[in-house]
Design a protein around this motif. Structure first.
Motif, PDB file in Angstrom:
ATOM      1  N   TYR A  23       0.799  -1.231   0.000  1.00 17.55           N
ATOM      2  CA  TYR A  23       0.000   0.000   0.000  1.00 17.55           C
ATOM      3  C   TYR A  23       0.825   1.272   0.000  1.00 17.55           C
ATOM      4  CZ  TYR A  23       0.863  -0.193   5.051  1.00 17.55           C
ATOM      5  OH  TYR A  23       1.457  -0.265   6.279  1.00 17.55           O
ATOM      6  N   SER A 136      10.153  -8.616   9.737  1.00 14.75           N
ATOM      7  CA  SER A 136       9.270  -8.364   8.608  1.00 14.75           C
ATOM      8  C   SER A 136      10.040  -7.535   7.586  1.00 14.75           C
ATOM      9  CB  SER A 136       8.031  -7.604   9.108  1.00 14.75           C
ATOM     10  OG  SER A 136       7.223  -7.199   8.026  1.00 14.75           O
ATOM     11  N   LYS A 162       9.297 -12.681   7.521  1.00 15.91           N
ATOM     12  CA  LYS A 162       8.046 -12.359   6.820  1.00 15.91           C
ATOM     13  C   LYS A 162       8.383 -11.491   5.618  1.00 15.91           C
ATOM     14  CE  LYS A 162       4.440  -9.331   8.307  1.00 15.91           C
ATOM     15  NZ  LYS A 162       3.481  -9.035   9.406  1.00 15.91           N
ATOM     16  N   LYS A 164       6.909  -9.132   2.591  1.00 21.74           N
ATOM     17  CA  LYS A 164       5.763  -8.414   2.046  1.00 21.74           C
ATOM     18  C   LYS A 164       5.647  -8.753   0.565  1.00 21.74           C
ATOM     19  CE  LYS A 164       4.686  -5.893   5.711  1.00 21.74           C
ATOM     20  NZ  LYS A 164       3.349  -5.900   6.326  1.00 21.74           N
ATOM     21  N   ASP A 189       3.077 -11.554   3.541  1.00 20.45           N
ATOM     22  CA  ASP A 189       2.049 -10.610   3.989  1.00 20.45           C
ATOM     23  C   ASP A 189       1.665  -9.701   2.830  1.00 20.45           C
ATOM     24  OD1 ASP A 189       0.358  -8.868   5.275  1.00 20.45           O
ATOM     25  OD2 ASP A 189       1.806  -8.213   6.790  1.00 20.45           O
ATOM     26  N   ASN A 191      -0.962  -7.433   2.857  1.00 16.59           N
ATOM     27  CA  ASN A 191      -1.628  -6.185   3.270  1.00 16.59           C
ATOM     28  C   ASN A 191      -2.803  -5.829   2.350  1.00 16.59           C
ATOM     29  OD1 ASN A 191       1.486  -5.463   4.369  1.00 16.59           O
ATOM     30  ND2 ASN A 191      -0.192  -4.935   5.732  1.00 16.59           N
ATOM     31  N   ASP A 239      -4.974  -9.804   9.792  1.00 16.34           N
ATOM     32  CA  ASP A 239      -4.325  -8.686  10.482  1.00 16.34           C
ATOM     33  C   ASP A 239      -5.290  -7.497  10.441  1.00 16.34           C
ATOM     34  OD1 ASP A 239      -2.820  -6.436  11.124  1.00 16.34           O
ATOM     35  OD2 ASP A 239      -1.144  -6.853   9.809  1.00 16.34           O
ATOM     36  N   LYS A 263      -2.126  -7.214  17.422  1.00 14.87           N
ATOM     37  CA  LYS A 263      -1.391  -5.990  17.724  1.00 14.87           C
ATOM     38  C   LYS A 263      -2.156  -5.239  18.798  1.00 14.87           C
ATOM     39  CE  LYS A 263       0.355  -5.523  12.989  1.00 14.87           C
ATOM     40  NZ  LYS A 263       0.355  -4.722  11.750  1.00 14.87           N
ATOM     41  N   GLY A 291       3.511  -6.242  14.661  1.00 17.84           N
ATOM     42  CA  GLY A 291       4.236  -5.012  14.967  1.00 17.84           C
ATOM     43  C   GLY A 291       3.827  -3.859  14.075  1.00 17.84           C
ATOM     44  N   MET A 292       4.181  -2.653  14.491  1.00 20.45           N
ATOM     45  CA  MET A 292       3.865  -1.414  13.767  1.00 20.45           C
ATOM     46  C   MET A 292       5.102  -0.535  13.691  1.00 20.45           C
ATOM     47  SD  MET A 292       0.504  -1.295  13.052  1.00 20.45           S
ATOM     48  CE  MET A 292      -0.028   0.407  13.165  1.00 20.45           C
ATOM     49  N   LEU A 293       6.262  -1.128  13.511  1.00 17.87           N
ATOM     50  CA  LEU A 293       7.541  -0.412  13.527  1.00 17.87           C
ATOM     51  C   LEU A 293       7.658   0.423  14.795  1.00 17.87           C
ATOM     52  CD1 LEU A 293       6.251  -0.189  10.362  1.00 17.87           C
ATOM     53  CD2 LEU A 293       8.570   0.516   9.936  1.00 17.87           C
ATOM     54  N   TYR A 323      15.106  -1.004  12.724  1.00 19.79           N
ATOM     55  CA  TYR A 323      14.545   0.184  12.089  1.00 19.79           C
ATOM     56  C   TYR A 323      15.287   1.477  12.407  1.00 19.79           C
ATOM     57  CZ  TYR A 323      10.402  -2.560  10.836  1.00 19.79           C
ATOM     58  OH  TYR A 323       9.546  -3.499  10.297  1.00 19.79           O
TER      59      TYR A 323
HETATM   60  O1  OSB Z   1       1.049  -5.775   8.097  1.00 18.50           O
HETATM   61  O2  OSB Z   1       2.040  -6.456   9.844  1.00 18.50           O
HETATM   62  C1  OSB Z   1       1.836  -5.590   9.007  1.00 18.50           C
HETATM   63  C2  OSB Z   1       4.218  -2.684   9.540  1.00 18.50           C
HETATM   64  C3  OSB Z   1       3.348  -1.637   9.401  1.00 18.50           C
HETATM   65  C4  OSB Z   1       2.047  -1.874   9.132  1.00 18.50           C
HETATM   66  C5  OSB Z   1       1.579  -3.164   8.983  1.00 18.50           C
HETATM   67  C6  OSB Z   1       2.442  -4.229   9.121  1.00 18.50           C
HETATM   68  C7  OSB Z   1       3.794  -3.975   9.370  1.00 18.50           C
HETATM   69  C8  OSB Z   1       4.809  -4.991   9.469  1.00 18.50           C
HETATM   70  C9  OSB Z   1       6.072  -4.640  10.206  1.00 18.50           C
HETATM   71  O3  OSB Z   1       4.736  -6.054   8.933  1.00 18.50           O
HETATM   72  C10 OSB Z   1       6.080  -5.190  11.572  1.00 18.50           C
HETATM   73  C11 OSB Z   1       7.201  -4.618  12.395  1.00 18.50           C
HETATM   74  O4  OSB Z   1       8.352  -4.962  12.144  1.00 18.50           O
HETATM   75  O5  OSB Z   1       6.934  -3.808  13.287  1.00 18.50           O
END
Ligand code: OSB
Ligand code: MG
Length: 370
Positions: A23, A136, A162, A164, A189, A191, A239, A263, A291-293, A323
């Protein structure tokens, strides 16, 4: 307990390398750091994980900021509570906005633990001293770059990776990764990048022994996911469309998935997350920590949650250095083998690094509730 003051810090920390998903692309982590101060001067921390753009889910930093300053913080004024669980009930009239709520809620749990002089880990039922984690990886330019990137992280110690994916960068990329790393725990993943008409293509992923395929279809869909799950043996993991226990129940009863990316931020905090964990455990759904970074505070909260016994699959909780050059806490998370050490001490168990925070701070809003 009663909250007397709230500090809302807006931070922006550049990422070491940009993170690309189906995205969009991110090159900085922008977030709100929540500091709650209670009547005894105890300070507790939360992190609001909404992104700058509403492309993962609907919330943004700005919408979360608005909900927090307009409704959540004023709602804390003169509110005497006995347990952080009470937060969910008090604010359930606010529809959605889970990430805004989670930022405050997780800080209330930290506060409660600090007040009781116990670790937040103990309070939420976590037991593990260390937690095996995965990484990820964003979408890469080509297969060569992908294999090099995977190799770098495997060499660091990660044993679960993981990847993307998006239309056009899926089968060939996954095939190349599987061929180069035959024994690695790999997953994909999407998304929400695919449509039901892509089922034929997605079924081809079944041959690569992936641990799971995360969120192929839209963030509102349970039906197409159920159809795909019927046709493949690889577990589907949801997710984006799981914001509550109710969503998890629907997904389970409809057969839309076999695994749950949990999450804290996306489900509104610990109370809902703990209910979801129980439900998954009772219903044979694999639950793992997404996770969300996150910066240090959010990462610490994730790790505490993932230290519960139900989490057997490594989460998206990489080391701080995955990160960031510098994290906002004095105890950045470092990989030991394939694991991170769970913070000890009262409450969340980590402390703010004010030097680093000063460097990345955009603004602070202080709200006094006396
Ligand atoms: O889809 O899990 C997800 C990061 C941002 C938004 C959505 C996702 C992700 C990740 C990264 O996959 C997870 C991380 O390393 O924090
Ligand atoms: Mg995902």
């Amino acid at each position: 307990m009663q909250i007397m003051e709230v500090k809302l810090h807006q931070l922006k920390i550049p990422l070491k390398t940009s993170f690309k998903t189906s995205y969009g692309e991110m090159d900085a982590k922008e977030f709100l750091l929540i500091e709650l101060i209670d009547c005894d001067g105890i300070i507790a921390y939360g992190e609001v994980e909404a992104f700058a753009r509403p492309d993962y889910t609907e919330e943004t930093i700005e919408t979360a900021y608005n909900i927090i300053t307009t409704f959540l913080i004023p709602g804390l004024q003169n509110w005497q509570f006995t347990h952080p669980q009470d937060f969910r009930e008090k604010f359930k009239w606010i529809r959605g906005n889970q990430m805004a709520k989670a930022g405050i809620e997780m800080a209330l749990w930290d506060l409660y633990a600090k007040k009781k002089e116990v670790s937040l880990q103990e309070l939420i039922g976590g037991t593990k001293q260390k937690v095996a984690v995965g990484v990820s990886l964003g979408i890469q330019e080509n297969e060569t770059a992908l294999l090099n990137t995977i190799r770098r992280y495997v060499q660091k110690g990660y044993q679960r990776v993981k990847l993307k994916i998006q239309p056009g960068k899926d089968i060939r990329f996954i095939a190349a990764a599987r061929e180069a790393f035959p024994n690695l725990t790999l997953m994909a993943d999407a998304n929400s990048a695919y449509k039901v008409s892509d089922i034929v293509l997605l079924k081809k992923l079944d041959q690569f022994n992936l641990a799971m395929i995360e969120q192929p279809f839209s963030e509102k869909d349970f039906i197409d996911h159920a159809e795909l799950q019927k046709q493949i043996k690889t577990a589907i993991c949801l997710d984006e469309n799981l914001r509550s226990l109710e969503d998890v129940r629907q997904a389970h009863l409809l057969g839309s998935c076999k695994a749950i990316n949990l999450k804290l931020a996306r489900v509104g905090g610990y109370s809902e997350a703990l209910d979801i964990i129980n439900y998954c455990h009772q219903n044979n759904l694999l639950v793992w920590c997404g996770g969300m970074l996150e910066a240090g505070i959010g990462r610490a909260h994730n790790l505490l949650l993932a230290s519960r016994e139900e989490f057997v699959f490594p989460g998206d909780i990489s080391a701080s250095s995955r990160y960031f050059e510098e994290d906002i806490i004095c105890e950045p998370f470092e990989l030991i083998g394939d694991s991170l050490q769970v913070p000890k001490g009262f409450g969340i168990g980590v402390t703010l690094n004010n030097q680093v925070i000063k460097r990345f701070l955009k603004n602070t809003k202080t709200m006094v509730l006396r």
